[in-house]
Design a protein around this motif. Structure first.
Motif, PDB file in Angstrom:
ATOM      1  N   SER A   5       0.763  -1.212  -0.492  1.00  0.00           N
ATOM      2  CA  SER A   5       0.019  -0.044  -0.088  1.00  0.00           C
ATOM      3  C   SER A   5       0.651   1.280  -0.812  1.00  0.00           C
ATOM      4  O   SER A   5       0.518   2.010  -0.490  1.00  0.00           O
ATOM      5  CB  SER A   5      -0.802   0.031   1.390  1.00  0.00           C
ATOM      6  OG  SER A   5      -0.092   0.013   2.266  1.00  0.00           O
ATOM      7  N   SER A   6       2.034   0.858   0.753  1.00  0.00           N
ATOM      8  CA  SER A   6       3.306   2.077   0.765  1.00  0.00           C
ATOM      9  C   SER A   6       3.623   2.743  -0.863  1.00  0.00           C
ATOM     10  O   SER A   6       3.633   3.643  -1.424  1.00  0.00           O
ATOM     11  CB  SER A   6       4.043   1.893   1.776  1.00  0.00           C
ATOM     12  OG  SER A   6       5.566   2.459   1.701  1.00  0.00           O
ATOM     13  N   THR A  12       0.759   6.584  -6.988  1.00  0.00           N
ATOM     14  CA  THR A  12      -0.411   7.823  -7.356  1.00  0.00           C
ATOM     15  C   THR A  12       0.618   9.628  -6.998  1.00  0.00           C
ATOM     16  O   THR A  12      -0.249  10.668  -7.315  1.00  0.00           O
ATOM     17  CB  THR A  12      -1.404   7.097  -6.586  1.00  0.00           C
ATOM     18  OG1 THR A  12      -1.289   8.124  -5.139  1.00  0.00           O
ATOM     19  CG2 THR A  12      -2.274   5.365  -7.104  1.00  0.00           C
ATOM     20  N   ALA A  13       0.926   9.510  -6.411  1.00  0.00           N
ATOM     21  CA  ALA A  13       1.392  10.878  -5.601  1.00  0.00           C
ATOM     22  C   ALA A  13       1.720  11.588  -7.054  1.00  0.00           C
ATOM     23  O   ALA A  13       2.148  11.167  -8.266  1.00  0.00           O
ATOM     24  CB  ALA A  13       2.454  11.011  -4.643  1.00  0.00           C
ATOM     25  N   SER A  18       2.228  21.212 -10.812  1.00  0.00           N
ATOM     26  CA  SER A  18       2.548  20.188 -12.146  1.00  0.00           C
ATOM     27  C   SER A  18       1.514  19.602 -12.915  1.00  0.00           C
ATOM     28  O   SER A  18       1.778  19.427 -13.941  1.00  0.00           O
ATOM     29  CB  SER A  18       3.765  19.906 -12.092  1.00  0.00           C
ATOM     30  OG  SER A  18       4.699  18.801 -12.242  1.00  0.00           O
ATOM     31  N   GLY A  19       0.738  18.549 -11.946  1.00  0.00           N
ATOM     32  CA  GLY A  19       0.198  17.331 -12.464  1.00  0.00           C
ATOM     33  C   GLY A  19       0.806  16.102 -12.565  1.00  0.00           C
ATOM     34  O   GLY A  19       0.345  15.695 -13.234  1.00  0.00           O
ATOM     35  N   ILE A  24       9.733  10.601  -6.520  1.00  0.00           N
ATOM     36  CA  ILE A  24      10.574   9.654  -5.188  1.00  0.00           C
ATOM     37  C   ILE A  24       8.967  10.088  -4.234  1.00  0.00           C
ATOM     38  O   ILE A  24       8.246  10.933  -4.798  1.00  0.00           O
ATOM     39  CB  ILE A  24      11.921  10.813  -4.783  1.00  0.00           C
ATOM     40  CG1 ILE A  24      11.683  12.378  -4.633  1.00  0.00           C
ATOM     41  CG2 ILE A  24      12.395  11.259  -5.817  1.00  0.00           C
ATOM     42  CD1 ILE A  24      12.003  12.737  -3.279  1.00  0.00           C
ATOM     43  N   PRO A  25       9.596   9.110  -3.753  1.00  0.00           N
ATOM     44  CA  PRO A  25       8.172   9.176  -2.366  1.00  0.00           C
ATOM     45  C   PRO A  25       8.166  10.345  -1.519  1.00  0.00           C
ATOM     46  O   PRO A  25       9.540  10.242  -1.412  1.00  0.00           O
ATOM     47  CB  PRO A  25       8.709   7.849  -1.479  1.00  0.00           C
ATOM     48  CG  PRO A  25       9.426   7.052  -2.132  1.00  0.00           C
ATOM     49  CD  PRO A  25      10.287   8.197  -3.111  1.00  0.00           C
TER      50      PRO A  25
END
Lengths: 319, 319
Positions: A5-6, A12-13, A18-19, A24-25
């Protein structure tokens, strides 16, 4: 399952404004790499002071750059209490200055207002009061005169700042603002003024947006050395938005070489906080938490690796 | 009666684009004070080359600053013939440059195009080819590299220019354009490049809009001395129009001290033409003749009295 899930979260971030997908995480609270990262309040202009402090804590940033207006809204005593309870440091208070008026009454009023700003900075535990010099007085074309008056006003304020343990940070501003906001246009020019005073009284604010174009800026940064009292980052984007006051971009969305610029600031010995200050209508339209997540990612990607290991001492909260 | 009607004309004249009443009478063709005034073609962007030449003659200006695109539209030979027949001098040709590309093929193409520009300048009798260095290549953040490549490209062009009797004029551009148009940002920086070459090969363009904010600009102008190959005037207006490319204003409508700036240029020994170059949508929307009348009045009010008596020799048409 928690790992998976992480992963999904990372994938999905989306960066704002900018969209684009996050590269990176998102760093989590407690990540030591966030210790020197500061949210300048203007980056989340739609947030109240309360929301900005809570957002800074929630994102795990080490400090916050406050503005006088939202502090005044809740009252200085309340702001001091909130900051203290939150555990975040105040990297700077924005902003004093605007002391280029030629009229003696206006000059006196500007001085008095700056004295109050120094007192507020001291109460909030902010070591730096950011000074935006101001532009040409209405109808005046005497740029040299306005610059001289800015230096005189700083001379009058320096002893007051010293008494309160606050350092004045002259912010040289991109020449785009020379007429209406900041007559000090280069780091070299800011240092010419600052060096007339002890380094613990008057320093300079190094802002990538304002200075990225300056010829030989690395040499001026090295010259600044112990006078850099704030390092502010945001990008220069093109085409400039219609309102040039709001033309700052998220780091990585524009033309500035953050690793190179940050390396110079590190080489000059800077060990303080790094404020992200973005005036941009699209950033303001985005949810505050998404803005903080994006700026934290971009900071880890483009700025933090070039800060060096120094600075752990200086980022401790003041007693 | 003719005197009276002339008075009426003066009193009803309106400056464009401000809409304010004219402050002085419009100078008439033959007025010797117009000898050094030049219309840069971009100020009347909606005029064809034919209209621009005719408008310059009708207003009694001594010279015109041409752009390559409208010249190409009618063909170089026709343009040369029209200019010769009109009796106006060509104060400069705009513009060469745009040679910051990193890719060798693009660099070669830029060089070849600049050679053609030099040939065109020579054919048109323009002593100066204005060079706009260009911005950062797409995706590049290497400002120092782009600046270095601009200097290299000038080195390759200088002998070609010399052979054609044309001087290259490096135009330092307001930092507002550093990313996308001109990486040479100060007169000091332009001179650092120009001084690597003989003064009759590489000079500098002094444009008030680009340089008015530069710290110690008077000293740099004095340093420029025999390298000033074009003096261009227009104002810095606020608030900046939404399209910052079009943010130049009519002299007197903004913040620039033209008497002071012009005095410095005169003290440096400049005796050449003074080009009015205004990119501004409101100016373009006004009738060309009204634009020329306004700029001639503003020139007489704010610039010409500070030019000194020198220059009569140098403004004679080239043989």
């Amino acid at each position: 399952m928690s790992d998976a899930s992480s992963d999904v979260l990372v994938e999905t971030a989306v960066d704002v404004p900018s969209g684009l997908p996050a590269r990176i995480p998102t760093p989590q609270p407690g990540d030591p790499r966030l210790a020197r990262l500061s949210l300048n309040q203007r980056t989340t202009a739609n947030w109240s002071l309360r929301e900005a402090i809570d957002g800074t804590v929630a994102a795990g940033l080490g400090s916050i750059g406050l503005w006088r207006e939202p502090v005044a809204e809740v009252g200085l005593a309340t702001a001091v209490e909130w900051v203290r309870a939150s555990g975040v440091r105040v990297s700077s208070l924005c902003r004093g200055g605007f002391f280029t008026a030629a009229d003696p009454t206006a000059r006196r009023a500007a001085h008095d207002d700056n004295v109050r700003a120094i007192e507020e900075a001291a109460a909030l535990g902010a070591r730096t009061l950011v000074l935006v010099p101001g532009g040409l007085p209405e109808g005046s074309k005497d740029l040299a005169g306005a610059r001289a008056r800015a230096a005189e006003a700083i001379a009058a304020l320096a002893p007051v700042a010293k008494r309160h343990g606050v350092v004045l940070g002259i912010e040289p501003m991109n020449p785009i603002f020379a007429a209406d906001r900041g007559v000090v246009s280069t780091l070299g020019q800011a240092l010419d003024i600052a060096e007339q005073f002890p380094a613990d009284e008057v320093g300079v604010v190094v802002d990538t947006f304002h200075l990225w174009w300056e010829p030989a800026v690395e040499e001026q940064i090295m010259r600044a050395s112990d006078r850099i009292v704030s390092y502010q980052v945001c990008d220069w984007i093109t085409p400039l938005p219609a309102d040039t006051l709001l033309s700052r971009g998220m780091m990585g969305d524009g033309h500035i070489d953050f690793p190179g610029f940050t390396s110079a600031v590190t080489a000059a010995g800077y060990t303080g906080d790094v404020e992200v200050e973005i005036f941009n209508a699209d950033v303001w339209a985005a949810p505050g938490a998404a803005v903080l997540a994006t700026l934290a990612r971009r900071y880890l990607e483009l700025v933090e690796p070039w800060l060096g290991a120094a600075g752990l001492d200086t980022v401790r909260p003041r007693a």
